[in-house]
Design an enzyme around this catalytic site. Structure first.
Site, PDB file in Angstrom:
ATOM      1  N   ASP A 193     -10.247   1.009 -42.493  1.00 21.11           N
ATOM      2  CA  ASP A 193     -10.685  -0.251 -41.896  1.00 21.11           C
ATOM      3  C   ASP A 193      -9.619  -0.829 -40.988  1.00 21.11           C
ATOM      4  O   ASP A 193      -8.584  -0.226 -40.755  1.00 21.11           O
ATOM      5  CB  ASP A 193     -11.199  -1.235 -42.949  1.00 21.11           C
ATOM      6  CG  ASP A 193     -10.261  -1.334 -44.115  1.00 21.11           C
ATOM      7  OD1 ASP A 193      -9.067  -1.533 -43.862  1.00 21.11           O
ATOM      8  OD2 ASP A 193     -10.723  -1.185 -45.262  1.00 21.11           O
ATOM      9  N   MET A 202      -6.138 -13.992 -46.241  1.00 21.71           N
ATOM     10  CA  MET A 202      -7.354 -14.358 -45.483  1.00 21.71           C
ATOM     11  C   MET A 202      -7.442 -15.872 -45.270  1.00 21.71           C
ATOM     12  O   MET A 202      -8.468 -16.485 -45.544  1.00 21.71           O
ATOM     13  CB  MET A 202      -8.617 -13.879 -46.235  1.00 21.71           C
ATOM     14  CG  MET A 202      -8.690 -12.393 -46.375  1.00 21.71           C
ATOM     15  SD  MET A 202      -9.933 -11.872 -47.582  1.00 21.71           S
ATOM     16  CE  MET A 202      -9.069 -12.091 -49.132  1.00 21.71           C
ATOM     17  N   LYS A 257     -14.072  -4.238 -41.370  1.00 29.65           N
ATOM     18  CA  LYS A 257     -14.773  -5.522 -41.391  1.00 29.65           C
ATOM     19  C   LYS A 257     -13.905  -6.556 -40.715  1.00 29.65           C
ATOM     20  O   LYS A 257     -12.689  -6.469 -40.732  1.00 29.65           O
ATOM     21  CB  LYS A 257     -14.973  -6.002 -42.818  1.00 29.65           C
ATOM     22  CG  LYS A 257     -15.710  -5.077 -43.682  1.00 29.65           C
ATOM     23  CD  LYS A 257     -16.035  -5.792 -44.962  1.00 29.65           C
ATOM     24  CE  LYS A 257     -16.175  -4.830 -46.094  1.00 29.65           C
ATOM     25  NZ  LYS A 257     -15.143  -4.557 -46.922  1.00 29.65           N
TER      26      LYS A 257
HETATM   27  N1  SAH Z   1      -5.572  -5.210 -49.841  1.00 29.44           N
HETATM   28  C1  SAH Z   1      -4.790  -5.970 -48.887  1.00 29.44           C
HETATM   29  C2  SAH Z   1      -5.383  -7.314 -48.614  1.00 29.44           C
HETATM   30  C3  SAH Z   1      -6.739  -7.281 -47.996  1.00 29.44           C
HETATM   31  S1  SAH Z   1      -7.360  -8.877 -47.611  1.00 29.44           S
HETATM   32  C4  SAH Z   1      -3.352  -6.080 -49.373  1.00 29.44           C
HETATM   33  O1  SAH Z   1      -3.066  -5.758 -50.545  1.00 29.44           O
HETATM   34  O2  SAH Z   1      -2.508  -6.491 -48.619  1.00 29.44           O
HETATM   35  C5  SAH Z   1      -6.908  -9.049 -45.947  1.00 29.44           C
HETATM   36  C6  SAH Z   1      -5.798 -10.041 -45.792  1.00 29.44           C
HETATM   37  O3  SAH Z   1      -4.543  -9.457 -46.111  1.00 29.44           O
HETATM   38  C7  SAH Z   1      -5.598 -10.537 -44.386  1.00 29.44           C
HETATM   39  O4  SAH Z   1      -6.511 -11.568 -44.089  1.00 29.44           O
HETATM   40  C8  SAH Z   1      -4.198 -11.066 -44.448  1.00 29.44           C
HETATM   41  O5  SAH Z   1      -4.151 -12.308 -45.080  1.00 29.44           O
HETATM   42  C9  SAH Z   1      -3.529 -10.089 -45.384  1.00 29.44           C
HETATM   43  N2  SAH Z   1      -2.766  -9.046 -44.662  1.00 29.44           N
HETATM   44  C10 SAH Z   1      -2.896  -7.731 -44.778  1.00 29.44           C
HETATM   45  N3  SAH Z   1      -1.990  -7.085 -44.009  1.00 29.44           N
HETATM   46  C11 SAH Z   1      -1.269  -8.026 -43.397  1.00 29.44           C
HETATM   47  C12 SAH Z   1      -0.173  -8.000 -42.490  1.00 29.44           C
HETATM   48  N4  SAH Z   1       0.338  -6.852 -42.048  1.00 29.44           N
HETATM   49  N5  SAH Z   1       0.335  -9.168 -42.087  1.00 29.44           N
HETATM   50  C13 SAH Z   1      -0.173 -10.332 -42.520  1.00 29.44           C
HETATM   51  N6  SAH Z   1      -1.197 -10.414 -43.363  1.00 29.44           N
HETATM   52  C14 SAH Z   1      -1.746  -9.289 -43.810  1.00 29.44           C
END
Ligand code: SAH
Length: 474
Positions: A256, A391, A278
């Site tokens: 994704d 998010m 998404k």
């Molecule tokens: N499974 C992921 C989270 C998925 S939800 C994890 O463990 O990180 C998606 C959210 O993750 C985004 O809206 C943001 O808030 C955060 N996110 C993921 N990667 C990011 C990054 N490189 N920098 C900032 N926020 C990030």
């Protein structure tokens, strides 16, 4: 890529080497590793060249004269390529002109501007050969890479490749299904047969391959499976070794938007890639369809990699995907990844806990449903905890406002990290009152992570990562 690597079939071909000095000897030694027939033109020979010529008299013809652009043209046109290694730059220029006119590939030692081909640094485990080129920019770097490869590849790799080559036709006729055949080959190159070969026990290798071919329902032919793998927050060096291994093995990859391009680069080149990303309010592939697709591909016998940003079990819906697989009897494996909270905090110099500031840390979804009433704000009011909102870009003003209403100090430091751990990382440091407005002004875009609490103030001392953009303080 200014230079395109190709391999010449040297069997039954001729090659012209002009020059007889020590440098020519080096080139001659290299050419003699192949079956090519060599014309060597030089009025005299260095001792080493002379020895090589005598030793390989059936393969090398020494034409004892200066190269002549007219009378020696026939040697040039019958060559697969020409190497010029004399001490005369003038002669080299003549040869270069001639080769250009006649369209014959030419390498001139130490004069890259005259070359139409360059010779790489070579790791020779024939039939496995690795050619390393730096496009004549940094040959020493090329040689260093070669040394590293030499050390990491088993000495008998070539013998193993030869042995496998002997089985090619038999494997093709025994296993007609392409996916199964690929699986079998992968089992060959990474399973017990390969391990026996590394130990130089080629009898055991042969036995294992023969047995496997007699019984084509062995390990390699097992059903497909799903690997649910965390790809981390963006920096490819934050992948686990296990993630990297499975990324190299998978037949098909579902990924994704959060998986960074740098991480995607590390996938097996020929793996099929399916984007199921998404965006907020834009569910390009509904979750239920993703669950079904994973199961379907695995049941077809494929090794399916479900690659997720961060950690699959943290706001990743990994659990839901696995439930479907479990119900359908598909086997799976889960590989944790570095979640955005850990990645962004580390690369922004913000420890998530600290004895003086925070005794606990909470990961919270900032995706506010039904008028934001899915979050119990009162629980988040105490000062001694770090809050990490995923998010949360859209909900940011409401989150800050609700925390202040619940009793959290309006001056509580807050950080917004955009594309954390990537080269483009941006970090905004502010407090609960000013952050929403400032992030809007600076046009922060998803993915962003919101970190709130006293620990944020430590960034000033602990910031170490400088991507292209650095800190904005408001
Ligand atoms: N499974 C992921 C989270 C998925 S939800 C994890 O463990 O990180 C998606 C959210 O993750 C985004 O809206 C943001 O808030 C955060 N996110 C993921 N990667 C990011 C990054 N490189 N920098 C900032 N926020 C990030």
């Amino acid at each position: 890529m200014d230079y395109f690597p190709l391999y010449h079939d040297m069997r039954g071909r001729r090659c012209l080497l002009i020059g007889g000095g020590a440098v020519a000897a080096r080139k001659l030694r290299l050419l003699l590793k192949t079956p090519v027939v060599i014309d060597l033109v030089s009025p005299d020979l260095h001792r080493e060249t002379c020895e090589l010529v005598n030793e390989h008299s059936s393969q090398v013809t020494h034409h004892e004269r200066l190269f002549n652009s007219e009378s020696d043209q026939h040697l040039l046109v019958s060559s697969v390529f020409v190497i010029a290694a004399t001490d005369s730059p003038v002669l080299h220029e003549d040869i270069a002109k001639l080769c250009q006119q006649l369209n014959v590939p030419l390498n001139v030692v130490d004069q890259p501007e005259l070359c139409s081909i360059t010779t790489p640094a070579i790791v020779d485990r024939s039939p496995v050969t690795i050619a390393i080129s730096t496009a004549a920019k940094a040959p020493v770097l090329g040689r260093q890479i070669r040394r590293q490869l030499e050390q990491s590849l088993p000495a008998n790799l070539g013998r193993f490749a030869d042995l496998l080559g002997g089985y090619r036709d038999k494997i093709k006729s025994k296993i007609s299904d392409e996916t199964q055949r690929l699986r079998f080959w992968q089992w060959l190159v990474e399973g017990p047969a390969q391990q026996a070969a590394v130990k130089n026990d080629f009898d055991a290798t042969r036995r294992l391959v023969d047995d496997a071919l007699e019984n084509i329902t062995g390990d390699y032919a097992s059903k497909g499976e799903v690997y649910l793998v965390g790809a981390g927050p963006g920096d490819p060096e934050l992948l686990t070794l296990k993630a990297l291994r499975l990324m190299q093995q998978a037949d098909v990859v579902l990924y994704d938007r959060l998986v960074s391009p740098a991480v995607m680069e590390l996938l097996r080149r020929d793996a099929e890639r399916i984007y199921v990303g998404k965006r907020r309010d834009d569910h390009s592939v509904p979750q239920e369809d993703i669950n079904q697709l994973l199961a379907k591909l695995a049941l077809e016998g494929k090794r399916v990699l479900r690659l997720k940003g961060g950690d699959p079990f943290i706001f990743g819906r990994g659990g839901e995907e696995l439930e479907t697989l479990a119900e359908m009897g598909v086997s799976f494996e889960v590989v944790p990844g570095i979640t955005a909270a850990s990645g962004c905090a580390s690369y922004a110099g913000i420890p998530l806990t600290h004895r003086d500031y925070a005794q606990s840390v909470r990961f919270i979804t900032g995706h506010l449903k039904n008028n934001q009433e899915n979050i119990r704000w009162a629980e988040l009011a105490a000062a001694d905890q770090t809050l990490v909102f995923y998010m949360s870009l859209v909900g940011l003003p409401r989150i800050c406002e609700a925390l202040i209403e619940a009793g959290r100090d309006p001056k509580t430091p807050a950080a917004l990290v955009e594309r954390g751990t990537c080269e483009e990382q941006r970090v905004m440091i502010s407090d609960l009152t000013k952050l929403p407005e400032a992030s809007k002004r600076e046009q922060f875009r998803a993915p962003t992570l919101l970190i709130i609490g006293g620990v944020v103030s430590l960034h000033e001392k602990l910031n170490w990562f400088s991507g292209k953009e650095s800190f904005i303080e408001v």
